[in-house]
Design a protein around this motif. Structure first.
Motif, PDB file in Angstrom:
ATOM      1  N   ALA A   1       0.739  -1.264  -0.006  1.00 26.17           N
ATOM      2  CA  ALA A   1       0.050  -0.094   0.031  1.00 26.17           C
ATOM      3  C   ALA A   1       0.928   1.500  -0.028  1.00 26.17           C
ATOM      4  N   GLU A   2       2.066   1.264   0.804  1.00 27.14           N
ATOM      5  CA  GLU A   2       2.841   2.403   0.747  1.00 27.14           C
ATOM      6  C   GLU A   2       3.604   2.615  -0.508  1.00 27.14           C
ATOM      7  N   SER A   3       3.868   1.508  -1.109  1.00 29.03           N
ATOM      8  CA  SER A   3       4.348   1.564  -2.730  1.00 29.03           C
ATOM      9  C   SER A   3       3.382   2.205  -3.587  1.00 29.03           C
ATOM     10  N   ALA A   4       2.261   1.610  -3.454  1.00 31.28           N
ATOM     11  CA  ALA A   4       1.013   2.371  -4.379  1.00 31.28           C
ATOM     12  C   ALA A   4       1.100   3.889  -4.301  1.00 31.28           C
ATOM     13  N   ALA A   5       1.207   4.336  -2.848  1.00 25.97           N
ATOM     14  CA  ALA A   5       1.017   5.770  -2.556  1.00 25.97           C
ATOM     15  C   ALA A   5       2.130   6.455  -3.207  1.00 25.97           C
ATOM     16  N   ASN A   6       3.396   5.913  -3.392  1.00 22.51           N
ATOM     17  CA  ASN A   6       4.610   6.761  -3.968  1.00 22.51           C
ATOM     18  C   ASN A   6       4.968   6.310  -5.271  1.00 22.51           C
ATOM     19  N   VAL A   7       3.857   5.957  -6.144  1.00 18.63           N
ATOM     20  CA  VAL A   7       4.076   5.779  -7.513  1.00 18.63           C
ATOM     21  C   VAL A   7       3.667   7.267  -8.229  1.00 18.63           C
ATOM     22  N   ALA A   8       4.683   7.847  -8.986  1.00 22.02           N
ATOM     23  CA  ALA A   8       4.591   9.168  -9.455  1.00 22.02           C
ATOM     24  C   ALA A   8       3.446   8.898 -10.674  1.00 22.02           C
ATOM     25  N   ASP A   9       2.768   9.810 -10.873  1.00 19.99           N
ATOM     26  CA  ASP A   9       1.563   9.997 -11.826  1.00 19.99           C
ATOM     27  C   ASP A   9       1.767  10.401 -13.416  1.00 19.99           C
ATOM     28  N   ASP A  10       3.047  10.948 -13.616  1.00 21.42           N
ATOM     29  CA  ASP A  10       3.579  11.170 -14.847  1.00 21.42           C
ATOM     30  C   ASP A  10       4.018  10.317 -15.794  1.00 21.42           C
ATOM     31  N   TRP A  11       3.933   9.073 -15.796  1.00 17.55           N
ATOM     32  CA  TRP A  11       4.554   8.187 -16.645  1.00 17.55           C
ATOM     33  C   TRP A  11       3.510   7.881 -17.653  1.00 17.55           C
ATOM     34  N   SER A  12       4.363   7.900 -19.017  1.00 14.59           N
ATOM     35  CA  SER A  12       3.331   7.709 -20.140  1.00 14.59           C
ATOM     36  C   SER A  12       4.001   6.367 -20.817  1.00 14.59           C
ATOM     37  N   TYR A  13       3.082   5.757 -21.604  1.00 15.22           N
ATOM     38  CA  TYR A  13       3.317   4.604 -22.577  1.00 15.22           C
ATOM     39  C   TYR A  13       3.304   4.978 -23.890  1.00 15.22           C
ATOM     40  N   LEU A  14       3.958   4.450 -24.756  1.00  8.70           N
ATOM     41  CA  LEU A  14       3.725   4.719 -26.211  1.00  8.70           C
ATOM     42  C   LEU A  14       2.338   4.434 -26.624  1.00  8.70           C
ATOM     43  N   PRO A  15       1.847   4.917 -27.587  1.00 12.28           N
ATOM     44  CA  PRO A  15       0.418   4.439 -28.209  1.00 12.28           C
ATOM     45  C   PRO A  15       0.667   2.987 -29.137  1.00 12.28           C
ATOM     46  N   PHE A  16       2.041   2.611 -29.183  1.00  9.26           N
ATOM     47  CA  PHE A  16       2.327   1.608 -29.741  1.00  9.26           C
ATOM     48  C   PHE A  16       3.338   0.686 -29.009  1.00  9.26           C
ATOM     49  N   GLN A  17       2.834   0.857 -27.847  1.00  8.32           N
ATOM     50  CA  GLN A  17       3.976   0.037 -26.879  1.00  8.32           C
ATOM     51  C   GLN A  17       3.882  -1.489 -26.956  1.00  8.32           C
ATOM     52  N   GLN A  18       2.993  -1.983 -27.347  1.00  4.99           N
ATOM     53  CA  GLN A  18       2.821  -3.442 -27.715  1.00  4.99           C
ATOM     54  C   GLN A  18       3.989  -3.749 -28.620  1.00  4.99           C
ATOM     55  N   TYR A  19       4.093  -3.011 -29.691  1.00  6.76           N
ATOM     56  CA  TYR A  19       4.858  -3.277 -30.905  1.00  6.76           C
ATOM     57  C   TYR A  19       6.384  -3.260 -30.039  1.00  6.76           C
ATOM     58  N   ALA A  20       6.524  -1.989 -29.599  1.00  5.85           N
ATOM     59  CA  ALA A  20       7.916  -1.547 -28.784  1.00  5.85           C
ATOM     60  C   ALA A  20       8.390  -2.701 -27.956  1.00  5.85           C
ATOM     61  N   ASN A  21       7.587  -3.330 -27.073  1.00  5.17           N
ATOM     62  CA  ASN A  21       7.727  -4.252 -26.324  1.00  5.17           C
ATOM     63  C   ASN A  21       8.327  -5.648 -27.172  1.00  5.17           C
ATOM     64  N   SER A  22       7.902  -5.756 -28.167  1.00  5.14           N
ATOM     65  CA  SER A  22       8.070  -6.938 -29.088  1.00  5.14           C
ATOM     66  C   SER A  22       9.317  -6.953 -29.735  1.00  5.14           C
ATOM     67  N   ILE A  23       9.984  -5.675 -29.645  1.00  4.72           N
ATOM     68  CA  ILE A  23      11.454  -5.828 -30.400  1.00  4.72           C
ATOM     69  C   ILE A  23      12.509  -5.500 -29.249  1.00  4.72           C
ATOM     70  N   PHE A  24      11.944  -5.354 -27.973  1.00  4.15           N
ATOM     71  CA  PHE A  24      13.053  -5.406 -26.806  1.00  4.15           C
ATOM     72  C   PHE A  24      14.178  -6.403 -26.860  1.00  4.15           C
ATOM     73  N   ASN A  25      13.839  -7.617 -27.100  1.00  5.26           N
ATOM     74  CA  ASN A  25      14.736  -8.599 -27.083  1.00  5.26           C
ATOM     75  C   ASN A  25      15.670  -8.463 -28.385  1.00  5.26           C
ATOM     76  N   ASP A  26      15.465  -7.831 -29.363  1.00  3.73           N
ATOM     77  CA  ASP A  26      16.293  -7.671 -30.660  1.00  3.73           C
ATOM     78  C   ASP A  26      17.194  -6.412 -30.287  1.00  3.73           C
ATOM     79  N   THR A  27      16.808  -5.669 -29.217  1.00  5.06           N
ATOM     80  CA  THR A  27      17.516  -4.429 -29.161  1.00  5.06           C
ATOM     81  C   THR A  27      18.321  -4.495 -27.727  1.00  5.06           C
ATOM     82  N   VAL A  28      17.543  -3.992 -26.750  1.00  4.06           N
ATOM     83  CA  VAL A  28      18.081  -4.143 -25.348  1.00  4.06           C
ATOM     84  C   VAL A  28      18.398  -5.598 -25.190  1.00  4.06           C
TER      85      VAL A  28
END
Length: 445
Positions: A384-411
């Motif tokens: 619960a303390e962790s949940a209260a300390n999550v910053a609310d200004d994070w954004s995902y890409l509008p094509f995050q699913q694709y970005a995640n799919s190429i993670f292993n080929d890059t990072v």
């Protein structure tokens, strides 16, 4: 939407076969204006009755659906739960593209909400008064389902991060539980020196884990404004992460094991994987997947990047949405609100779901729950303390699913070759920029 939207929608439509995109619901921009739906309208719909088709894999929804039908006997909830992950998104995207067989309610993970919303595949729930529910939820999940004044879903659960550690292993080697990532690195060295078969953690490269740690470190690699996107992995937060994690990789202090595999469960069970930084939804998976280690494990706050800093991050979680082409919207919204903001929340928590609602997170009953698996520890206080300390200004890409799919080929190459992690992130950035431009986004690198 901007002029590029048509091209954008066509491009994203091509991804449905790989479960990597959403498609438009059809119609012009003027169609997006929705008539306000009052509480009286919803009550009238419930009194009349009908069928609501729900595509969702979350198991506690079975109880919620049964309870909802009991409360509203004229309503039938058709819960389709056999698909999850890629198969779920493939089916949803294909149905939206064909404008046929679209469910009334769909479970959508937080990282994918913006993609479906951008391509006008989701109903803006503000017309139902959903914006008035903002204070019910913690910041991270609410930020994921809302954009400006629009609300594209109601948070179903959350994944504030914690550090799960094998107390038996740490006690055996007299190593203190790390409170910072620098201490974590020191603990990794001590553990592996004491027993070369023991690793502080497993990590073979995972997009979700990486973005969660970047989030916690203060990195904000994605900036999104409609179809205008900026991707930049060179900020100070990203540097904090890469400098520490590169040492773990270079010194071979991470078990080269993928999560959710047989080897992973074995490592968690026999003590050769000593910690796991992951979302607070993990305890139930320990109970079912690693029963032989009951009593050995405990939960602790996620290590800080700077001593004393309380910042946390989300890892996982999903919402319930109303696809724009779905029918019975009043009934569908009534079910979603019941499940995610009403009585359904408590029934789901009793079955082990981790809530996104502040009332449940802050309740004495929730925080005083003793976890037998963790030696009677009241671990929810940490979560619960962790949940209260999550910053609310994070954004995902509008094509995050694709970005995640190429993670292993890059990072991912940084984990199996001489490629540096920072270079891997740059390669991920460049590949994501290239793809975004090909789909009609205006991308700043």
């Amino acid at each position: 939407m901007r002029r590029k939207t048509g091209r954008l929608l066509r491009g994203l439509a091509l991804l449905s076969a790989l479960a990597l995109g959403a498609t438009a619901c059809g119609g012009s921009d003027d169609d997006s204006a929705q008539k306000a739906v009052s509480a009286a309208d919803i009550q009238a719909a419930l009194k009349k009755g009908g069928t609501v088709t729900v595509w969702a894999w979350e198991p506690t929804l079975k109880t919620v659906a049964a309870d909802f039908e009991k409360k509203y006997p004229k309503v039938k909830i058709n819960l389709v739960s056999e698909r999850s992950g890629d198969k779920h998104y493939t089916a949803l995207s294909n149905a939206i593209s064909a404008e046929k067989g679209v469910p009334d309610v769909a479970q959508v993970e937080y990282f994918a909400v913006s993609q479906y919303a951008l391509t006008k595949g989701l109903t803006d729930l503000k017309s139902f008064g959903a914006d008035k529910l903002a204070d019910k939820y913690t910041a991270g999940p609410w930020n994921a389902v809302s954009e400006g004044d629009a609300v594209y879903g109601l948070p179903m659960d959350s994944g504030p991060m914690a550090l799960f550690y094998n107390k038996a292993v740490f006690d055996k080697y007299k190593i203190a539980v790390p409170t910072t990532w620098d201490e974590y690195l020191d603990a990794a060295r001590k553990l592996h020196k004491a027993d070369p078969k023991v690793y502080i953690a497993n990590d073979a490269g995972d997009a979700g884990f990486t973005t969660s740690l970047l989030w916690q470190a203060g990195s904000r690699p994605y900036t999104v404004d409609g179809t205008n996107v900026k991707i930049d992995f060179s900020d100070a937060g990203a540097t904090k992460f890469t400098e520490t994690w590169q040492k773990l990789i270079d010194e071979k202090l991470l078990a080269p094991i993928n999560g959710w595999t047989d080897d992973w469960y074995k490592g968690l069970g026999d003590g050769s994987i000593a910690t796991l930084a992951i979302g607070a939804w993990m305890p139930a998976n320990f109970v079912t997947g690693v029963p032989n280690a009951a009593g050995d494990w405990r939960a602790a706050p996620l290590p800080a990047w700077t001593a004393g800093d309380k910042a946390s991050a989300e890892n996982g979680g999903s919402s319930l949405t109303l696809p724009a082409l779905g029918k019975n919207k009043e009934l569908a919204y009534a079910f979603v609100e019941y499940a995610n903001a009403g009585a359904g929340v408590q029934s789901r928590v009793k079955e082990g779901a981790f809530p996104a609602t502040t009332a449940e997170l802050q309740s004495t009953e929730f925080q005083s729950t003793k976890f037998d698996y963790f030696g009677g520890q009241e671990a929810n206080k940490i979560f619960a303390e962790s949940a209260a300390n999550v910053a609310d200004d994070w954004s995902y890409l509008p094509f995050q699913q694709y970005a995640n799919s190429i993670f292993n080929d890059t990072v991912g190459k940084a984990y199996v070759s001489g490629t540096k992690l920072a270079d891997g992130l740059k390669a991920w950035q460049d590949a994501s920029v290239k793809y975004g431009e090909e789909q009609g986004f205006t991308v700043e690198n």
